[in-house]
Design an enzyme around this catalytic site. Structure first.
Site, PDB file in Angstrom:
ATOM      1  CG  MET A  30      -2.201   0.585  -2.286  1.00 41.05           C
ATOM      2  SD  MET A  30      -0.846  -0.227  -1.404  1.00 41.05           S
ATOM      3  CE  MET A  30       0.569   0.658  -2.028  1.00 41.05           C
ATOM      4  N   GLY A  31      -4.456   4.935  -2.522  1.00 37.10           N
ATOM      5  CA  GLY A  31      -4.642   6.297  -2.071  1.00 37.10           C
ATOM      6  C   GLY A  31      -3.502   7.222  -2.439  1.00 37.10           C
ATOM      7  N   GLY A  36      -2.340  10.181 -12.617  1.00 45.91           N
ATOM      8  CA  GLY A  36      -2.319   8.827 -13.165  1.00 45.91           C
ATOM      9  C   GLY A  36      -3.532   8.033 -12.737  1.00 45.91           C
ATOM     10  CG  HIS A  37      -4.141   6.970  -8.696  1.00 45.99           C
ATOM     11  ND1 HIS A  37      -3.137   7.686  -8.103  1.00 45.99           N
ATOM     12  CD2 HIS A  37      -3.881   5.658  -8.428  1.00 45.99           C
ATOM     13  CE1 HIS A  37      -2.305   6.856  -7.486  1.00 45.99           C
ATOM     14  NE2 HIS A  37      -2.732   5.625  -7.669  1.00 45.99           N
ATOM     15  CD  GLN A  61       0.394  -3.894  -2.306  1.00 44.21           C
ATOM     16  OE1 GLN A  61      -0.740  -4.364  -2.485  1.00 44.21           O
ATOM     17  NE2 GLN A  61       0.925  -3.005  -3.130  1.00 44.21           N
ATOM     18  N   GLY A 147      -2.442   0.845 -14.091  1.00 48.19           N
ATOM     19  CA  GLY A 147      -1.477   1.660 -14.810  1.00 48.19           C
ATOM     20  C   GLY A 147      -0.282   0.854 -15.293  1.00 48.19           C
ATOM     21  CG  ASP A 150       2.636   0.051 -10.316  1.00 50.63           C
ATOM     22  OD1 ASP A 150       3.668   0.097  -9.630  1.00 50.63           O
ATOM     23  OD2 ASP A 150       1.750   0.921 -10.260  1.00 50.63           O
ATOM     24  CD  GLN A 153      -0.018  -3.617  -9.126  1.00 52.19           C
ATOM     25  OE1 GLN A 153       0.367  -3.565  -7.975  1.00 52.19           O
ATOM     26  NE2 GLN A 153      -0.673  -2.613  -9.703  1.00 52.19           N
TER      27      GLN A 153
END
Length: 290
Positions: A30-31, A36-37, A61, A147, A150, A153
């Site tokens: 989500m930018g 981490g990304h 969401q 990751g 989450d 998720q």
């Protein structure tokens, strides 16, 4: 790195790669990207011939009182991070591209969406499962990277892919933390100096419980209590639960199978989540009494 904004352009770009037998990796985001990304993108770049990263703040969401309108954005920084980490294709769709006029089909994720965050964010995982299923169909990746932070998720997405026969392997990458233990999150930008210091109580408690587990503690209630003590420093705790990693059901008594110790708490007005995995050695798990 190629930047595309429509599904048609994305598919046109990926089609020859797929026809040539190239392995495609995918990192949906989500930018407001952080290290981490970048770790997810680097994993994909190391394991795949091409890596697609999407940046899309998914409206379905977010609840009515959540931070959709104020979710942090920095597209220029995001593009630079994607390029440096090894992204091949950056997909930047508008909401109307993902949810065109008349859209009405959703993915219902079932019981895995009910506990933990699902109790406090009704409809959240319905939105997650729907947008991820749609993105999987657009990209058609071989591997998709998420990751561990989450955690719920990742469990929902794995089940969604399995139940809908989506031909993608979901890869979960360990949580990336700051040197002081704070789990990286785009929402950390909301924290002022005092709030950031108090936010450390989440990881402090979780990592203390993990250290106790690694030292031989197996009583579920005791492990939760160890993690709870530092949480007196946050403003409110939504949940702190030890659950089975496969079905998210609470674990009581002895921890004799893979478990996740998960927390959600507010520091000021910022909601943060974190978790640690507690996995008994194989020999211990297989010799535990039924």
């Amino acid at each position: 790195m190629r930047v595309v904004r429509t599904i048609a352009d994305l598919r046109a770009l990926l089609r020859p790669l797929r026809e040539a037998g190239k392995r495609i990796g995918f990192v949906p985001t989500m930018g407001f990207l952080h290290e981490g990304h970048a770790a997810l993108i680097r994993q994909s770049a190391a394991r795949c011939d091409a890596t697609v990263v999407s940046i899309f703040v998914n409206p379905t969401q977010f609840g009515p009182s959540e931070d959709l309108a104020s979710y942090p954005k920095d597209l220029e920084r995001d593009q630079n991070l994607c390029l440096e980490a090894g992204t091949t294709v950056l997909f930047l769709p508008e909401a109307a591209e993902i949810y065109p006029t008349g859209f009405q089909t959703h993915v219902e994720p079932g019981r895995l969406a009910d506990p933990l965050c699902g109790r406090f964010r009704p409809g959240h995982f319905r939105g997650v499962a729907t947008v991820v299923a749609k993105l999987f169909n657009m990209v058609e990746p071989d591997l998709a990277f998420f990751g561990q932070k989450d955690f719920q998720q990742t469990v929902v997405i794995r089940r969604t892919a399995r139940d809908l026969n989506l031909p993608v392997d979901v890869v979960v990458v360990p949580t990336v933390r700051e040197a002081d233990g704070l789990a990286l999150s785009s929402r950390n930008t909301y924290l002022d100096e005092d709030a950031r210091r108090r936010a450390l109580r989440l990881s402090e408690g979780l990592l203390a419980a993990k250290a106790a587990f690694d030292g031989g503690e197996r009583d579920a209630a005791r492990l939760v209590e160890i993690a709870r003590k530092p949480l007196a420093g946050v403003d409110s705790v939504q949940y702190l639960e030890l659950v089975d990693t496969q079905n998210l059901e609470p674990i009581q008594g002895q921890v004799d199978r893979s478990a996740a110790l998960c927390v959600a708490a507010y520091v000021g007005s910022t909601r943060l989540i974190d978790n640690v995995l507690l996995t008994p050695p194989i020999t211990e798990a297989t010799t535990s009494p039924a």
